[in-house]
Design a protein around this motif. Structure first.
Motif, PDB file in Angstrom:
ATOM      1  N   VAL A 157       0.799  -1.642   0.210  1.00  0.00           N
ATOM      2  CA  VAL A 157       0.198   0.618   0.001  1.00  0.00           C
ATOM      3  C   VAL A 157       0.914   1.267  -0.197  1.00  0.00           C
ATOM      4  O   VAL A 157       1.965   1.358   0.319  1.00  0.00           O
ATOM      5  CB  VAL A 157      -0.540  -0.132   1.239  1.00  0.00           C
ATOM      6  CG1 VAL A 157      -1.597  -1.110   1.143  1.00  0.00           C
ATOM      7  CG2 VAL A 157      -0.452  -0.705   2.274  1.00  0.00           C
ATOM      8  N   ALA A 158       0.172   2.733  -0.474  1.00  0.00           N
ATOM      9  CA  ALA A 158       0.995   3.512  -1.001  1.00  0.00           C
ATOM     10  C   ALA A 158       0.421   4.844  -0.527  1.00  0.00           C
ATOM     11  O   ALA A 158       0.127   5.125  -1.096  1.00  0.00           O
ATOM     12  CB  ALA A 158       1.489   3.465  -2.349  1.00  0.00           C
ATOM     13  N   PRO A 159       0.441   5.066   1.051  1.00  0.00           N
ATOM     14  CA  PRO A 159      -0.354   6.706   1.548  1.00  0.00           C
ATOM     15  C   PRO A 159       0.900   7.276   1.263  1.00  0.00           C
ATOM     16  O   PRO A 159       1.881   7.352   0.593  1.00  0.00           O
ATOM     17  CB  PRO A 159      -0.167   5.249   2.461  1.00  0.00           C
ATOM     18  CG  PRO A 159       1.193   5.090   3.759  1.00  0.00           C
ATOM     19  CD  PRO A 159       0.599   4.331   1.999  1.00  0.00           C
ATOM     20  N   ASP A 160      -0.054   8.238   1.489  1.00  0.00           N
ATOM     21  CA  ASP A 160       0.941   9.380   1.016  1.00  0.00           C
ATOM     22  C   ASP A 160       1.722  10.036   2.571  1.00  0.00           C
ATOM     23  O   ASP A 160       1.004   9.768   3.283  1.00  0.00           O
ATOM     24  CB  ASP A 160       0.129  10.358   0.850  1.00  0.00           C
ATOM     25  CG  ASP A 160      -0.990  10.267  -0.860  1.00  0.00           C
ATOM     26  OD1 ASP A 160      -0.188  10.202  -1.559  1.00  0.00           O
ATOM     27  OD2 ASP A 160      -1.904  11.638  -0.595  1.00  0.00           O
ATOM     28  N   ARG A 161       3.205  11.013   2.205  1.00  0.00           N
ATOM     29  CA  ARG A 161       3.289  11.310   3.223  1.00  0.00           C
ATOM     30  C   ARG A 161       3.827  12.694   3.815  1.00  0.00           C
ATOM     31  O   ARG A 161       3.757  13.135   2.749  1.00  0.00           O
ATOM     32  CB  ARG A 161       5.187  10.459   3.240  1.00  0.00           C
ATOM     33  CG  ARG A 161       4.928   9.302   3.653  1.00  0.00           C
ATOM     34  CD  ARG A 161       6.101   8.672   2.999  1.00  0.00           C
ATOM     35  NE  ARG A 161       6.171   6.941   2.524  1.00  0.00           N
ATOM     36  CZ  ARG A 161       6.643   6.606   4.049  1.00  0.00           C
ATOM     37  NH1 ARG A 161       6.714   6.416   5.547  1.00  0.00           N
ATOM     38  NH2 ARG A 161       6.382   4.554   4.044  1.00  0.00           N
ATOM     39  N   GLU A 162       3.874  13.098   4.346  1.00  0.00           N
ATOM     40  CA  GLU A 162       3.361  14.138   5.739  1.00  0.00           C
ATOM     41  C   GLU A 162       4.432  14.202   6.365  1.00  0.00           C
ATOM     42  O   GLU A 162       4.214  13.995   7.672  1.00  0.00           O
ATOM     43  CB  GLU A 162       1.846  14.809   5.359  1.00  0.00           C
ATOM     44  CG  GLU A 162       2.004  16.383   4.993  1.00  0.00           C
ATOM     45  CD  GLU A 162       0.330  16.471   5.343  1.00  0.00           C
ATOM     46  OE1 GLU A 162       0.706  17.030   6.525  1.00  0.00           O
ATOM     47  OE2 GLU A 162      -0.653  16.127   4.966  1.00  0.00           O
ATOM     48  N   GLY A 163       5.453  14.508   6.508  1.00  0.00           N
ATOM     49  CA  GLY A 163       6.442  14.443   7.131  1.00  0.00           C
ATOM     50  C   GLY A 163       6.403  13.003   7.768  1.00  0.00           C
ATOM     51  O   GLY A 163       7.087  11.751   7.013  1.00  0.00           O
ATOM     52  N   GLU A 164       6.692  12.444   9.060  1.00  0.00           N
ATOM     53  CA  GLU A 164       6.077  11.297   9.690  1.00  0.00           C
ATOM     54  C   GLU A 164       4.948  10.140   9.132  1.00  0.00           C
ATOM     55  O   GLU A 164       4.121   9.641   9.886  1.00  0.00           O
ATOM     56  CB  GLU A 164       6.384  11.914  10.914  1.00  0.00           C
ATOM     57  CG  GLU A 164       8.027  12.166  11.028  1.00  0.00           C
ATOM     58  CD  GLU A 164       8.648  10.959  10.810  1.00  0.00           C
ATOM     59  OE1 GLU A 164       8.892   9.805  10.978  1.00  0.00           O
ATOM     60  OE2 GLU A 164      10.138  11.359  10.303  1.00  0.00           O
ATOM     61  N   ALA A 165       4.039  11.661   9.400  1.00  0.00           N
ATOM     62  CA  ALA A 165       2.595  11.416   8.935  1.00  0.00           C
ATOM     63  C   ALA A 165       1.661  10.345   8.038  1.00  0.00           C
ATOM     64  O   ALA A 165       2.644  11.454   6.805  1.00  0.00           O
ATOM     65  CB  ALA A 165       1.956  12.458   9.239  1.00  0.00           C
TER      66      ALA A 165
END
Length: 111
Positions: free
Chosen positions: A28-36
């Protein structure tokens, strides 16, 4: 977009450790926002699919990448076939008939 905590709360059988592995292994490939990590609607659906494969159908972790790859290929082929069908539908009836006849003959050769 859904956070990791929201996703785990929404998908009952999902375990954080499993999700971490699936993200690490790019299943799965979530979007990354910094560590989140944030999951789009499409990625949430993919997580549900992986959960079904893993928890309900008991597909082993080392087999999941292969099964998902095959499913991705099938999904892509389905999209191409749908586009091809739409393109053929725009052609004159004579062209459509010729294509259908060619397909019929091709099937007869392979059976």
């Amino acid at each position: 977009m859904m956070s990791i905590d929201e996703l785990i709360e929404e998908i009952t059988p999902l375990r954080r450790a499993d999700l971490d592995v699936w993200v690490r292994d790019s299943l799965v490939a979530p979007d990354r926002e910094g560590e989140a990590l944030h999951f789009s609607e499409m990625e949430c659906a993919r997580v549900r699919l992986v959960c079904t494969l893993h928890y309900e159908l008991e597909v082993e972790g080392d087999t999941l990448p292969l099964v998902l790859s095959l499913m991705d290929q099938l999904y892509e082929a389905r999209g191409k076939l749908k586009a091809l069908t739409a393109a053929v539908a725009t052609q004159p009836q004579g062209v459509q008939d010729a294509l259908m006849e060619t397909m019929r003959r091709s099937r007869e050769k392979t059976s």
